[in-house]
Design a protein around this motif. Structure first.
Motif, short mmCIF file in Angstrom:
data_model
loop_
_atom_site.label_atom_id
_atom_site.label_comp_id
_atom_site.label_asym_id
_atom_site.label_seq_id
_atom_site.Cartn_x
_atom_site.Cartn_y
_atom_site.Cartn_z
N GLU A 66 -2.89 7.56 1.95
CA GLU A 66 -3.06 6.53 2.88
C GLU A 66 -4.47 5.84 2.39
O GLU A 66 -4.72 4.72 2.23
N ASP A 91 -5.48 2.45 0.59
CA ASP A 91 -6.53 1.17 1.33
C ASP A 91 -7.66 0.89 0.47
O ASP A 91 -7.93 -0.14 0.37
N THR A 107 0.82 -1.06 0.07
CA THR A 107 0.05 0.05 -0.04
C THR A 107 0.80 1.34 0.17
O THR A 107 0.25 2.49 -0.58
N GLU A 148 -8.56 -2.40 -0.99
CA GLU A 148 -10.00 -3.19 -0.94
C GLU A 148 -10.61 -3.24 -2.06
O GLU A 148 -11.29 -4.37 -2.39
#
Length: 57
Positions: free
Chosen positions: A34, A38, A10, A42
């Protein structure tokens, strides 16, 4: 179809988005990057592009 092993970082995703957004005139904060990383991770899981594995494996 054969299976290959892919590692998704990530932090690497965040860095990629940072450079791409700066090229387009945006300056995202570290927190925004960030979140984007994420969300991207996902998304890849949801679309079954990757499987999340524990670090213990």
């Amino acid at each position: 179809m054969r299976e290959i092993e892919v590692f998704i970082d990530t932090e690497e995703i965040a860095e990629f988005f940072f450079h791409e957004l700066v090229k387009r005139g945006y300056v995202p904060s570290e927190e925004e990057l960030e979140e984007i990383a994420d969300i991207t991770f996902e998304y890849l899981i949801e679309k079954s592009i990757i499987d999340e594995e524990d670090d213990d494996e």
